[in-house]
Each structure stands twice: as structure tokens, then as C-alpha cells.
Scaffold this active site. Structure first.
Site, PDB file in Angstrom:
ATOM      1  N   LYS A   1     -57.649  57.772  62.858  1.00  0.00           N
ATOM      2  CA  LYS A   1     -56.998  58.754  61.971  1.00  0.00           C
ATOM      3  C   LYS A   1     -56.725  60.082  62.684  1.00  0.00           C
ATOM      4  CE  LYS A   1     -56.880  56.291  58.122  1.00  0.00           C
ATOM      5  NZ  LYS A   1     -55.581  55.787  57.612  1.00  0.00           N
TER       6      LYS A   1
ATOM      7  N   GLU B   1     -55.270  63.000  51.017  1.00  0.00           N
ATOM      8  CA  GLU B   1     -56.012  62.002  50.267  1.00  0.00           C
ATOM      9  C   GLU B   1     -56.942  61.301  51.233  1.00  0.00           C
ATOM     10  OE1 GLU B   1     -53.222  61.361  51.751  1.00  0.00           O
ATOM     11  OE2 GLU B   1     -53.645  59.430  52.720  1.00  0.00           O
TER      12      GLU B   1
ATOM     13  N   SER C   1     -60.347  49.860  64.657  1.00  0.00           N
ATOM     14  CA  SER C   1     -59.807  51.138  64.192  1.00  0.00           C
ATOM     15  C   SER C   1     -60.873  52.201  63.969  1.00  0.00           C
ATOM     16  CB  SER C   1     -59.009  50.928  62.909  1.00  0.00           C
ATOM     17  OG  SER C   1     -59.807  50.295  61.940  1.00  0.00           O
TER      18      SER C   1
END
Lengths: 412, 257
Positions: A102, A124, A392
Site C-alpha cells: 500500500k 478508507e 502483498s
């Protein structure tokens, strides 16, 4: 600041722009209240200019290198490869600062926020990884930060809630609807309608109205571009036979795929199978969704016969979303990528498997990708195949939840 | 073109326009509420078709939508009930784009026309994405009302006014639906911009909550839309009588000016 070639992260790749008003085939678009149109047009202008500007890319590359820890390695998994009968490589996004992919997108959007002269960022978050990454970038850049998070997710990701608050962000629990990621996005959009003049909405996945699916894919393509070159080094110039990533909204998958769309690699996205597709409790939007419009984009969504959006279910908060990014819907329709799923139980088993064969504890989200591979290695993925899986994020955030499922009791 | 024709005629006769909003399917007597609003002096009535993810709505209308959905309301149910009602004023449905897309543009437009619904408001369908629905609605004579916001540029405003039918809906502030203590300064600017840009009836809504605010907003435009203030009264247990009484106070205030 510019970096010598090979010294750190390199940002050279550029993928195709969506057509018209943000279209990937018939998917995408900009279905949002009129109030937000001007801000989205400004963002599109700024991003196009920035992405074509070498000094912007240098600045972002420097941040990715010296702050986020890029490039991340590709690790060859010898013991697990032997167990599965394939040659398994992992792209290690778990090793970035904040612990997931991210951060790649957030640093890019923080630079855009500065360029636009905005002083506040909203976001969010589902699992909390995007929220933590956003709070981190805001602390680094001195921006005000508010993160909206479903009340259910606030419960199950308490560690990340604490991290966000420690980083100076305000965390707002969202109680409406299913109180998960979908509702957190609704609430962030509502805030943005009221604050758009000084606030940037840092969307965390390849979802939302144009230009977000394009921007987030481009900021995440560093994952796939790096991995392609690293795989070629390991595989003697060859590309992997199969490239696998988990898909909630789909940002780590689309970032990974972006590096491989021009290769012959088979691209596989793995969605949340939850309690099984026939249980109705899952997040498999490609498998069981139908075309619709939510959160600004035409894509595939889980919905009932009246067009009401259904609640998704996944053990993993990051995959608990009843839709996918529009470019994934397009890739599925074109057959450029295929989409499978893994259940909650299979993902939990995959966490144990990777932990005990390779000494790497994955997050619940990429555990789905590993679970799919472990189920089909030797059949759907022939023995001897080379397989790249994007890891990830790391599993620390899930420790308490996973311990409960493994019957280890309450860690807190 | 009944919606625009009726609103235009009343405006040209010197009347300030009043369009109350009610959530379809909220409570057992919502159709009676629609009739009471008409009897109390509404010039048209906006009826919400509840959607699971109403991003343009604040807490009051979210709560009403969720209550109606939990009560089992469907788009067909709302439209069917309107077909059987006879309010005597134009009806406009407000819903989000997904239920429209899911039903199919042509089918949804035909169902509205068959039920005698005059117009539609789809707040997540801006003018650049309007074509599929807009063409289907035009073909059935359903007037699609577009929204203009304080952030809308002059160029877009001209485009929106050229494409809007029935009336133009000016968003009076930056934000989602809901009651506010005072009318936003942006409301007056919005009203002025709309009046300069178009001869369509120009109504201001979002954050118009009280008779005083309605009068203030209507002075800058041709009238107002009042939603959350009415819906809150219904959520608090009010029925057709309370709804009618509230709209009557708005009507009286607007008529006094």
C-alpha cells in the site's frame, strides 16, 4: 534528487491510459455526484503532468528507495517449491516500510496532494494497511489525515487502529451498512463531497471513479516492473509461467500484472472464497458478480436481483469487498487474466504452510494466493512450472485473529 | 413534459416552488404521506427509491433507506405503489444509478412512464455519463433532472442546464443531504448562478431544513427541495398528518415570502 541506475527503485514503466472517460472496455467511468467532478478533473490533469515529468518520478523513486525500502527482493522458496513440485518465487512486498504494497500508492498520492496545494487527506481502509500507509505518508508530509474504517474491521484489526492513531491520524469507525470496507468507502466519499476544496481522497485500491483505477495501477506497477526484471535474472532471462496475486479491490494484483501483461505469463487473481461460493458468504466478485456501478465505476459487483449491493464475507478484511477494480473486470472479460478463489480455511492453512517451510509469515490476503497455488500445483499448474506470487503484506497484523482460529486462545 | 410545464407555469404566476422528498417504502403509510404532501401545497414530490449505498445522503436519509430496505421494499414496489396513487402533482423518483442499470435503462424508463412518474433524479450520474439513461428516459417522456454543485464550472453549468429537464437542482452547499443550522452562503451564489444560466425552473436543495431557510433560499432561486427535515419527522414516528403539517408551514412561509 536523482539516483544512479541500479541504486534504488526505478520508475520507468508506463501502462496504457484508459480510454474516453476512464474506460477499460465497457468498465470504469466516473459515476459520482457532480460536486466531485471538478476535483477528479484536477487530479487527472495533475497526475498526467506529474507522471510525464522526470523530476516527479525521481522524487517518488527516491522516497520509495530511502523511505519505503524498495526495491523489494524476489525470494526463491526452495523447501516449499519442493513440496509443491513447482518453482516458486515470492515478490516480497511484506518487506516494505509499513508492511505491505500500500505504501507505493500512498507516497505517490501524497506527492500529488502537495502538488495540488491540498492540506488534508482522507482514506478508507479495510485491513488497515492502506490506512496505516496513508497515516504514515501524512506524518511524513505534514498533512492532516482522517481514515474511515468499518466498525467490524476496527474490531478485528485493533493493532492497525492503534498504529494509525499513533501516527497522528484520526480513525473514524463506520457503523452504517455492513460496517466493513464498502461502507468505509461510502463514508469517505461523503466526507469528500463536503471537504473537496482542501482535501484529497487517497483511494487505496484500483477502484473508484476515473482517474483512480489508472493512478493506483500506475503507482503500483513498480511491483510488477521490478518483479519482471528480478525473475528474468533468476530464471536466466525467462518470464515465470504463472503470475499470481490476491484480489480484493485488486491493487497488488493489478500492479503485479502491469509488469507482465506484455509477457506470455499466465495471470491469475485469487479472490476471497470465504465460507465457499455456494454459501453466499464470500468476496468472489469476478466469479459471482454481475456488471453494475458502485463507488464511481462500472465493474463487477455482488448484488441481489434488485441491484442492491450484497455484503461480502472474508476472514481477511482486505479482501472483504463486494467488487473488483474495473480493469480486473476488463481483464476477466478479455481473458487476459483468470480469477479463482480460496476459502477462509484454505488461507489459514497456507499461512501455516509458508511460515513453516520458508520462515515467512504472510498476511491473510496473500495467503489466499498461496492457498490457490497449493491446491492446484501439479494439476491446474503443471509440475515444474515457474510461479511468481506477490506476497502483498506481512502477517503481524493478523496474529491475534489467526491465533484464535488455530485455537491458541486470545493473545491480548 | 408535465413536470417542467407545471413548475414553469406556477413559477411564472409568481409562486415559489416547493418540492418535498420522502423515502419510498418508509413505514406502512408512505403512500398516504405522498398524498398529504400534495394536499399541503407541494408543487411536485420527490420519492426516493432506496439503495444500499447512498453516497450523496447523510445520516437521516441513510437511516430511512436502510429501514425501508429492511422492510422489504424494492424498486418495483415503490414504482408500483406510485402507479396506484393519485397525488395530483408531478412525481419525481430519486435513486442511484445501480438499480437503474440493473433493471435496464429502457425497462426502468418504461416502468416509470407506465406508473405516471414524470421525472427522475440520479445523483451519481453526472452529465458526462448520462447518455444511456438520458436517451431511454427521453424516449419515454421521463424528465431527467440534473444537479449542479458549487464546484461546477461555468462551462459545465451551461452543459448541465442544456441537458436537464423538468427543473435544475442546485446543490446549496458542499456536502451530502441533511439538516443544517443555517443556510450556507453558497446557496445564494448557487441560486444566482442558476438564474443567470437558464430559464428552467431553478430549485435549491441539500441543507434546506426550516421555513426560514426555505424562504431565504427561494429568494435566490425559484424554489426549494426539502428532504431530511421531513424524513426525520417520519423516522421519529410521524405519519401523514405530521408530514402534511410540516409542509404546510413551509408552504405558508414561502407564500408570505
Amino acid at each position: 534528487m536523482s539516483l544512479a541506475r541500479g541504486a534504488g527503485a526505478r520508475l520507468e514503466g508506463t501502462g496504457p491510459e484508459p480510454e474516453g472517460l476512464g474506460r477499460f472496455g465497457s468498465f470504469g467511468g466516473r459515476f459520482i455526484p457532480e460536486t466531485l467532478v471538478a476535483a477528479l478533473e484536477e487530479l487527472e490533469r495533475e497526475f498526467r503532468a506529474a507522471w510525464g515529468d522526470a523530476s516527479f518520478r525521481d522524487e517518488l523513486a527516491a522516497l520509495l528507495t530511502t523511505y519505503a525500502g524498495r526495491p523489494t527482493p524476489v525470494t526463491e522458496c526452495h523447501r516449499l517449491s519442493e513440496r509443491l513440485g513447482v518453482r516458486l518465487l515470492l515478490k516480497r512486498e511484506d518487506l516494505t516500510h509499513t508492511g505491505s504494497h500500500k505504501i507505493n500508492n500512498v507516497l505517490g498520492q501524497a506527492l500529488l496532494t502537495q502538488r495540488m496545494g491540498k492540506t488534508r487527506v482522507i482514506a478508507e481502509t479495510g485491513a488497515g494497511q492502506h490506512g496505516v500507509a496513508t497515516a504514515t505518508a501524512c506524518a511524513l508530509f505534514g498533512l492532516d489525515c482522517t481514515v474511515f474504517m468499518g466498525a467490524v474491521d476496527v474490531e478485528r484489526q485493533a493493532l492497525n487502529v492503534f498504529r494509525m492513531r499513533l501516527l497522528g491520524a484520526e480513525v473514524v469507525p463506520v457503523h452504517s451498512g455492513s460496517a466493513t470496507l464498502k461502507d468505509a468507502i461510502n463514508e469517505t466519499l461523503r466526507d469528500w463531497v463536503a471537504t473537496v476544496e482542501d482535501t484529497h481522497y487517497c483511494v487505496g485500491s484500483v477502484v473508484g471513479p476515473h482517474p483512480f483505477p489508472w493512478i493506483v495501477r500506475e503507482f503500483q506497477r513498480v511491483v510488477g516492473d521490478e518483479a519482471r526484471e528480478q525473475c528474468r535474472e533468476i530464471l536466466g532471462g525467462a518470464d515465470p509461467d504463472v503470475v499470481v496475486a490476491c484480489v480484493g479491490g485488486g491493487s497488488n494484483a493489478m500492479g503485479t500484472f502491469a509488469g507482465f501483461t506484455e509477457t506470455g505469463a499466465r495471470l491469475v487473481g485469487v479472490e476471497a472464497g470465504g465460507l465457499g461460493l455456494d454459501s453466499g458468504k464470500h468476496g468472489a466478485s469476478v466469479a459471482r458478480g454481475v456488471p453494475g456501478v458502485l463507488h464511481g465505476a462500472r465493474s463487477l459487483y455482488l448484488q441481489d436481483e434488485e441491484g442492491q449491493i450484497k455484503e461480502a464475507h472474508s476472514i481477511s478484511a482486505g479482501l472483504d469487498y463486494p467488487g473488483v477494480g474495473p480493469e480486473h473486470a476488463y481483464f476477466a472479460e478479455m481473458g487476459r487474466a483468470e480469477y479463482h478463489n480460496a476459502t477462509d480455511d484454505e488461507a489459514l492453512e497456507a499461512i501455516r504452510l509458508l511460515s513453516q517451510t520458508e520462515g515467512i509469515i504472510p498476511a491473510l490476503e496473500p495467503a489466499h494466493a498461496l492457498a490457490w497455488l497449493s491446491a492446484v500445483a501439479g494439476s491446474g499448474v503443471p509440475s515444474g512450472s515457474t510461479v511468481l506470487v506477490t506476497l502483498s503484506g506481512r502477517g503481524d497484523k493478523d496474529a491475534a485473529q489467526v491465533a484464535r482460529h488455530f485455537g491458541e486462545g486470545d493473545l491480548e | 413534459m408535465r413536470l417542467e410545464a407545471e413548475l414553469r407555469a406556477k413559477r411564472d404566476a409568481g409562486r415559489k416552488l416547493l418540492v418535498p422528498y420522502v423515502t419510498g417504502g418508509l413505514g406502512d403509510r408512505w403512500v398516504d404521506v405522498v398524498a398529504a404532501l400534495a394536499a399541503a401545497g407541494a408543487d411536485a414530490i420527490e420519492v426516493g427509491i432506496p439503495f444500499s449505498d447512498p453516497v450523496m445522503d447523510g445520516p437521516t436519509i441513510q437511516e430511512a433507506s436502510q429501514a425501508a430496505l429492511e422492510g422489504g421494499v424494492t424498486p418495483q414496489g415503490v414504482v408500483g405503489a406510485l402507479a396506484d396513487s393519485d397525488a395530483g402533482v408531478p412525481l419525481v423518483v430519486m435513486t442511484y444509478y445501480n438499480p437503474v442499470l440493473h433493471a435496464g435503462h429502457e425497462r426502468f424508463a418504461a416502468a416509470l412512464a407506465a406508473a405516471g412518474v414524470d421525472g427522475a433524479i440520479v445523483p451519481d450520474l453526472p452529465v458526462d455519463e448520462l447518455d444511456g439513461w438520458g436517451d431511454a428516459a427521453d424516449a419515454q417522456g421521463v424528465e431527467t433532472v440534473l444537479l449542479a454543485a458549487p464546484t461546477t464550472t461555468d462551462g459545465r453549468l451551461a452543459e448541465i442546464c442544456a441537458r436537464s429537464k423538468g427543473f435544475i437542482y442546485g446543490v446549496s452547499l458542499l456536502g451530502v443531504t441533511g439538516e443544517r443550522r443555517a443556510l450556507s452562503d453558497m446557496a445564494l451564489t448557487m441560486g444566482k448562478r442558476l438564474k443567470e444560466a437558464t430559464d428552467l425552473p431553478a430549485l435549491l436543495g441539500v441543507g434546506v431544513s426550516t421555513p426560514e431557510q426555505a424562504v431565504e433560499a427561494a429568494a435566490a432561486a425559484d424554489g426549494v427541495i426539502v428532504g431530511s427535515a421531513l424524513v426525520r419527522r417520519l423516522l421519529d414516528g410521524g405519519g401523514p398528518e405530521e408530514a402534511g403539517a410540516f409542509v404546510a408551514t413551509l408552504r405558508a412561509a414561502l407564500d408570505r415570502g
